[in-house]
Scaffold this active site. Structure first.
Site, PDB file in Angstrom:
ATOM      1  N   SER A  40       0.235  -6.191   7.513  1.00 35.29           N
ATOM      2  CA  SER A  40       0.268  -6.649   6.117  1.00 35.29           C
ATOM      3  C   SER A  40       0.989  -7.977   6.046  1.00 35.29           C
ATOM      4  O   SER A  40       2.134  -8.083   6.481  1.00 35.29           O
ATOM      5  CB  SER A  40       1.014  -5.650   5.239  1.00 35.29           C
ATOM      6  OG  SER A  40       0.391  -4.399   5.257  1.00 35.29           O
ATOM      7  N   ARG A  94      10.575  -2.113   2.827  1.00 34.73           N
ATOM      8  CA  ARG A  94      10.451  -3.249   3.762  1.00 34.73           C
ATOM      9  C   ARG A  94      11.706  -4.130   3.698  1.00 34.73           C
ATOM     10  O   ARG A  94      11.612  -5.363   3.739  1.00 34.73           O
ATOM     11  CB  ARG A  94       9.213  -4.098   3.459  1.00 34.73           C
ATOM     12  CG  ARG A  94       7.898  -3.403   3.656  1.00 34.73           C
ATOM     13  CD  ARG A  94       7.635  -3.087   5.132  1.00 34.73           C
ATOM     14  NE  ARG A  94       6.257  -2.690   5.332  1.00 34.73           N
ATOM     15  CZ  ARG A  94       5.808  -1.447   5.146  1.00 34.73           C
ATOM     16  NH1 ARG A  94       6.637  -0.492   4.777  1.00 34.73           N
ATOM     17  NH2 ARG A  94       4.532  -1.171   5.356  1.00 34.73           N
ATOM     18  N   GLU A 125       5.500 -10.683   3.553  1.00 34.05           N
ATOM     19  CA  GLU A 125       6.264  -9.714   4.335  1.00 34.05           C
ATOM     20  C   GLU A 125       6.605 -10.306   5.705  1.00 34.05           C
ATOM     21  O   GLU A 125       7.634  -9.998   6.292  1.00 34.05           O
ATOM     22  CB  GLU A 125       5.410  -8.456   4.513  1.00 34.05           C
ATOM     23  CG  GLU A 125       6.167  -7.275   5.043  1.00 34.05           C
ATOM     24  CD  GLU A 125       5.289  -6.341   5.821  1.00 34.05           C
ATOM     25  OE1 GLU A 125       5.102  -6.573   7.030  1.00 34.05           O
ATOM     26  OE2 GLU A 125       4.791  -5.369   5.229  1.00 34.05           O
TER      27      GLU A 125
HETATM   28  N1  EPU Z   1      -7.025  -1.788  -1.261  1.00 31.34           N
HETATM   29  C1  EPU Z   1      -8.072  -2.515  -1.757  1.00 31.34           C
HETATM   30  N2  EPU Z   1      -8.561  -3.550  -1.002  1.00 31.34           N
HETATM   31  C2  EPU Z   1      -8.057  -3.860   0.207  1.00 31.34           C
HETATM   32  C3  EPU Z   1      -6.977  -3.099   0.713  1.00 31.34           C
HETATM   33  C4  EPU Z   1      -6.470  -2.065  -0.051  1.00 31.34           C
HETATM   34  O1  EPU Z   1      -8.562  -2.266  -2.860  1.00 31.34           O
HETATM   35  O2  EPU Z   1      -8.565  -4.788   0.842  1.00 31.34           O
HETATM   36  C5  EPU Z   1      -6.524  -0.636  -2.039  1.00 31.34           C
HETATM   37  C6  EPU Z   1      -6.972   0.662  -1.389  1.00 31.34           C
HETATM   38  O3  EPU Z   1      -8.221   1.060  -1.830  1.00 31.34           O
HETATM   39  C7  EPU Z   1      -5.906   1.633  -1.808  1.00 31.34           C
HETATM   40  C8  EPU Z   1      -4.688   0.768  -1.915  1.00 31.34           C
HETATM   41  O4  EPU Z   1      -5.137  -0.590  -1.972  1.00 31.34           O
HETATM   42  O5  EPU Z   1      -6.194   2.155  -3.078  1.00 31.34           O
HETATM   43  C9  EPU Z   1      -3.706   0.960  -0.768  1.00 31.34           C
HETATM   44  O6  EPU Z   1      -4.330   0.618   0.461  1.00 31.34           O
HETATM   45  P1  EPU Z   1      -3.789   1.186   1.877  1.00 31.34           P
HETATM   46  O7  EPU Z   1      -3.635   2.661   1.829  1.00 31.34           O
HETATM   47  O8  EPU Z   1      -4.626   0.575   2.932  1.00 31.34           O
HETATM   48  O9  EPU Z   1      -2.305   0.659   1.968  1.00 31.34           O
HETATM   49  P2  EPU Z   1      -1.623  -0.722   1.579  1.00 31.34           P
HETATM   50  O10 EPU Z   1      -0.800  -0.503   0.369  1.00 31.34           O
HETATM   51  O11 EPU Z   1      -2.636  -1.802   1.558  1.00 31.34           O
HETATM   52  C10 EPU Z   1       0.566  -0.166   2.912  1.00 31.34           C
HETATM   53  C11 EPU Z   1       1.441  -0.831   3.959  1.00 31.34           C
HETATM   54  C12 EPU Z   1       0.795  -0.715   5.338  1.00 31.34           C
HETATM   55  C13 EPU Z   1       0.626   0.752   5.658  1.00 31.34           C
HETATM   56  C14 EPU Z   1      -0.233   1.406   4.566  1.00 31.34           C
HETATM   57  C15 EPU Z   1      -0.364   2.885   4.746  1.00 31.34           C
HETATM   58  C16 EPU Z   1       2.672  -2.590   2.841  1.00 31.34           C
HETATM   59  C17 EPU Z   1       2.827  -4.059   2.620  1.00 31.34           C
HETATM   60  N3  EPU Z   1       1.648  -2.215   3.623  1.00 31.34           N
HETATM   61  O12 EPU Z   1      -0.644  -0.924   2.840  1.00 31.34           O
HETATM   62  O13 EPU Z   1       1.692  -1.284   6.278  1.00 31.34           O
HETATM   63  O14 EPU Z   1       0.026   0.939   6.927  1.00 31.34           O
HETATM   64  O15 EPU Z   1       0.367   1.181   3.262  1.00 31.34           O
HETATM   65  O16 EPU Z   1       0.846   3.511   4.451  1.00 31.34           O
HETATM   66  O17 EPU Z   1       3.480  -1.816   2.329  1.00 31.34           O
HETATM   67  C18 EPU Z   1       2.267  -3.271   7.451  1.00 31.34           C
HETATM   68  O18 EPU Z   1       3.305  -3.272   6.805  1.00 31.34           O
HETATM   69  O19 EPU Z   1       2.019  -4.155   8.313  1.00 31.34           O
HETATM   70  C19 EPU Z   1       1.274  -2.249   7.156  1.00 31.34           C
HETATM   71  C20 EPU Z   1       0.065  -2.269   7.725  1.00 31.34           C
END
Ligand code: EPU
Length: 341
Positions: free
Chosen positions: A242, A167, A337
């Protein structure tokens, strides 16, 4: 610039995906590089502060502006080079990112399918090196053109010159607010597509759809399904995806936290560890919380939402309470972010 094209005292509610209702003294939409140059001249002549808008999907507006909002709206997609295995495609900065990705898939060009349904425009995708499901813009971007605000000159940046990180890019650091990206080029595959399904949720979704040998279009469909199942549609509930970055910490710091919270969600990131900020925020008890019209999304704690008439300040204050609480509970400092304006 034709003065009629400059609007005065305009609401920005429809120009930011959070749907925050602030106004700007001057507003102009640029459809060409010439328009951008004229707008810059207008801002200089009238000593106005310049605020750049593109898709409005990564910003939180906290106050009215008495300067010039320049909305970038350059359109066009073109194949600039075609070989047997690859094409190079150039997209103008004002094209909607998802529509551009759909265009590549209609032409059976591979590389961007995992980045389906990310809000925003093509020109801002490289600034924060957008990424999802194991893929980032930096993986297929070859070069971009940008107009230097101080000189009006166009400069080309290669992929390496953008200094991409998680990012992150040169446009968030040493060149912050100095360039306006006008077009971005990608090298995409015409055949032998490199499918990336290793990110857990994608494989699970393909299984659910009963697809054994996925095409790039199938992967896009899977990504769209996953995103729609847990990310709010900005057309229905204002949000900026995010709100925080996933914090990257050292292995030793991680081991300390893991002792106390063995079930913590994290991924290796080079020699370091990337924590799931969504997990930290949920564990701290914020998921689904709502204060007036400002809230934390009920299905993804990393996303802050505007249920209607929240002010930018209310959403900012909520984010600060989350930052403080996560720090108190886990000793981790969450970074935003989203750009705060
Ligand atoms: N999780 C939780 N609770 C929540 C959300 C997530 O426990 O409310 C846990 C999930 O269970 C999982 C882990 O966190 O084990 C990761 O969750 P997820 O796969 O939804 O991805 P993220 O790390 O929360 C990142 C990006 C997203 C992108 C997804 C998928 C960032 C800041 N965010 O989210 O990007 O779509 O991975 O690759 O890196 C964005 O930047 O706007 C965005 C949506």
């Amino acid at each position: 610039m034709d003065i009629e094209m400059i609007y005065q005292n305009k609401s920005l509610k429809n120009y930011n995906t959070f749907g925050i209702d602030v106004s700007t003294k001057y507003f102009v939409e640029a459809k060409s590089v010439e328009d951008i140059k004229s707008a810059l001249e207008f801002a200089r002549e009238n000593q106005l502060q310049l605020i750049l808008f593109s898709g409005g999907s990564n910003m939180l507006l906290t106050h009215d502006f008495d300067g010039l909002v320049l909305k970038l709206n350059l359109k066009g997609i073109e194949v600039v080079l075609e070989e047997e295995d690859f094409v190079e495609v150039k997209v103008k900065s004002g094209e909607n990112w998802h529509e551009f990705v759909q265009w590549t898939l209609q032409n059976d060009f591979g590389g961007l399918e995992n980045l389906s349904l990310i809000p925003g425009n093509a020109g801002t995708a490289p600034i924060q090196n957008i990424g999802a499901y194991g893929v980032e813009v930096k993986d297929s971007m070859t070069e971009l053109s940008a107009l230097e605000i101080s000189t009006g000159n166009i400069r080309e940046f290669t992929n390496a010159e953008c200094k991409f990180g998680y990012r992150d890019s040169v446009f968030k650091n040493e060149f912050k607010n100095q360039f306006i990206i006008t077009d971005v080029s990608f090298q995409l595959t015409k055949r032998n597509h490199q499918l990336r399904t290793e990110y857990g949720a994608i494989q699970a979704e393909l299984d659910k759809l009963n697809i054994q040998n996925p095409t790039i279009q199938d992967i896009s469909r899977a990504v769209i399904n996953i995103r729609q199942s847990k990310l709010p549609d900005p057309k229905e509930i204002g949000n900026s995806g995010s709100f925080f970055k996933n914090p990257v910490i050292s292995k030793s710091e991680f081991e300390e936290i893991q002792k106390k919270h063995p079930e913590i969600s994290a991924y290796p990131s080079g020699n370091e560890v990337k924590l799931a900020a969504g997990w930290l925020i949920e564990k701290a008890g914020w998921k689904g919380k709502r204060f007036g019209d400002a809230g934390v999304h009920e299905k993804q704690a990393l996303v802050l939402v505007n249920y209607g008439n929240a002010t930018g300040q209310e959403i900012y204050d909520l984010s600060q309470r989350i930052v403080d609480d996560v720090y108190e509970k886990f000793g981790i400092n969450l970074e935003r972010e989203v750009n705060i304006l």
